[in-house]
Design a protein around this motif. Structure first.
Motif, mmCIF file in Angstrom:
data_model
loop_
_atom_site.group_PDB
_atom_site.id
_atom_site.type_symbol
_atom_site.label_atom_id
_atom_site.label_comp_id
_atom_site.label_asym_id
_atom_site.label_seq_id
_atom_site.Cartn_x
_atom_site.Cartn_y
_atom_site.Cartn_z
ATOM 1 N N UNK A 14 0.835 -1.200 0.000
ATOM 2 C CA UNK A 14 0.000 0.000 0.000
ATOM 3 C C UNK A 14 0.863 1.240 0.000
ATOM 4 N N UNK A 15 0.504 2.229 -0.837
ATOM 5 C CA UNK A 15 1.200 3.521 -0.859
ATOM 6 C C UNK A 15 0.164 4.614 -0.747
ATOM 7 N N UNK A 16 0.453 5.665 -0.009
ATOM 8 C CA UNK A 16 -0.511 6.758 0.112
ATOM 9 C C UNK A 16 -0.665 7.474 -1.233
ATOM 10 N N UNK A 17 -1.866 7.944 -1.502
ATOM 11 C CA UNK A 17 -2.131 8.686 -2.736
ATOM 12 C C UNK A 17 -1.469 10.061 -2.657
ATOM 13 N N UNK A 18 -0.834 10.477 -3.751
ATOM 14 C CA UNK A 18 -0.203 11.789 -3.795
ATOM 15 C C UNK A 18 -1.254 12.846 -4.090
ATOM 16 N N UNK A 19 -1.116 13.964 -3.453
ATOM 17 C CA UNK A 19 -2.035 15.065 -3.699
ATOM 18 C C UNK A 19 -1.694 15.720 -5.037
ATOM 19 N N UNK A 20 -2.708 16.084 -5.806
ATOM 20 C CA UNK A 20 -2.432 16.762 -7.076
ATOM 21 C C UNK A 20 -1.762 18.111 -6.830
ATOM 22 N N UNK A 21 -0.854 18.468 -7.753
ATOM 23 C CA UNK A 21 -0.164 19.755 -7.651
ATOM 24 C C UNK A 21 -0.440 20.556 -8.909
ATOM 25 N N UNK A 22 -0.509 21.868 -8.766
ATOM 26 C CA UNK A 22 -0.685 22.736 -9.919
ATOM 27 C C UNK A 22 0.600 22.742 -10.744
ATOM 28 N N UNK A 23 0.421 22.849 -12.043
ATOM 29 C CA UNK A 23 1.557 22.918 -12.961
ATOM 30 C C UNK A 23 1.476 24.244 -13.694
ATOM 31 N N UNK A 24 2.551 25.015 -13.656
ATOM 32 C CA UNK A 24 2.593 26.280 -14.384
ATOM 33 C C UNK A 24 2.771 25.998 -15.864
ATOM 34 N N UNK A 25 1.993 26.671 -16.687
ATOM 35 C CA UNK A 25 2.056 26.491 -18.130
ATOM 36 C C UNK A 25 2.221 27.859 -18.769
ATOM 37 N N UNK A 26 3.169 27.969 -19.694
ATOM 38 C CA UNK A 26 3.368 29.218 -20.425
ATOM 39 C C UNK A 26 3.445 28.913 -21.915
ATOM 40 N N UNK A 27 3.103 29.892 -22.735
ATOM 41 C CA UNK A 27 3.230 29.739 -24.176
ATOM 42 C C UNK A 27 4.698 29.754 -24.552
ATOM 43 N N UNK A 28 5.045 28.982 -25.557
ATOM 44 C CA UNK A 28 6.422 28.957 -26.010
ATOM 45 C C UNK A 28 6.667 27.821 -26.961
ATOM 46 N N UNK A 29 7.909 27.650 -27.334
ATOM 47 C CA UNK A 29 8.334 26.600 -28.242
ATOM 48 C C UNK A 29 9.086 25.536 -27.461
ATOM 49 N N UNK A 30 8.806 24.299 -27.754
ATOM 50 C CA UNK A 30 9.569 23.213 -27.161
ATOM 51 C C UNK A 30 10.870 23.040 -27.928
ATOM 52 N N UNK A 31 11.886 22.602 -27.252
ATOM 53 C CA UNK A 31 13.167 22.385 -27.913
ATOM 54 C C UNK A 31 14.052 21.481 -27.086
ATOM 55 N N UNK A 32 15.197 21.151 -27.651
ATOM 56 C CA UNK A 32 16.150 20.285 -26.952
ATOM 57 C C UNK A 32 16.853 21.052 -25.837
ATOM 58 N N UNK A 33 17.169 20.309 -24.774
ATOM 59 C CA UNK A 33 17.876 20.865 -23.632
ATOM 60 C C UNK A 33 19.036 19.941 -23.326
ATOM 61 N N UNK A 34 20.220 20.528 -23.047
ATOM 62 C CA UNK A 34 21.373 19.685 -22.742
ATOM 63 C C UNK A 34 21.375 19.293 -21.262
ATOM 64 N N UNK A 35 22.406 18.580 -20.837
ATOM 65 C CA UNK A 35 22.453 18.073 -19.465
ATOM 66 C C UNK A 35 22.528 19.186 -18.423
#
Length: 96
Positions: free
Chosen positions: A4-25
């Protein structure tokens, strides 16, 4: 253990307009790779500047290399086209 594992509470996610792209390490955004067509368009605009201003034949190739990291393909010919404002700023640096 029953698994049994406790249920995680939902968290808000910030969303902004933009372009997706590659990110390095290091989480730094990588510049998008220009397409072949974009490179040839730049070469055509650089050729227009060189012809209009009487620059030496190697000027477009040298400035192409400065922008893209390599010379244009050998033997390629492009029809000069009117340069954009961005390309004109390259042309303002003078002769190579």
């Amino acid at each position: 253990m029953c698994g049994w594992e406790p249920a995680l509470r939902p968290q808000d996610v910030d969303v902004i307009d933009g372009e997706l792209g590659r990110v390095d390490r290091q989480r730094q955004a990588q510049a998008a790779q220009p397409t072949h067509q974009e490179k040839m368009t730049w070469l055509a605009m650089l050729s227009h500047i060189a012809r209009e201003r009487g620059y030496r034949p190697g000027w477009p190739g040298a400035n192409f290399k400065e922008k893209f990291g390599s010379y244009p393909p050998r033997g390629i010919t492009v029809m000069p086209i009117t340069p954009s404002a961005e390309v004109l700023t390259v042309g303002e640096r003078g002769r190579a």
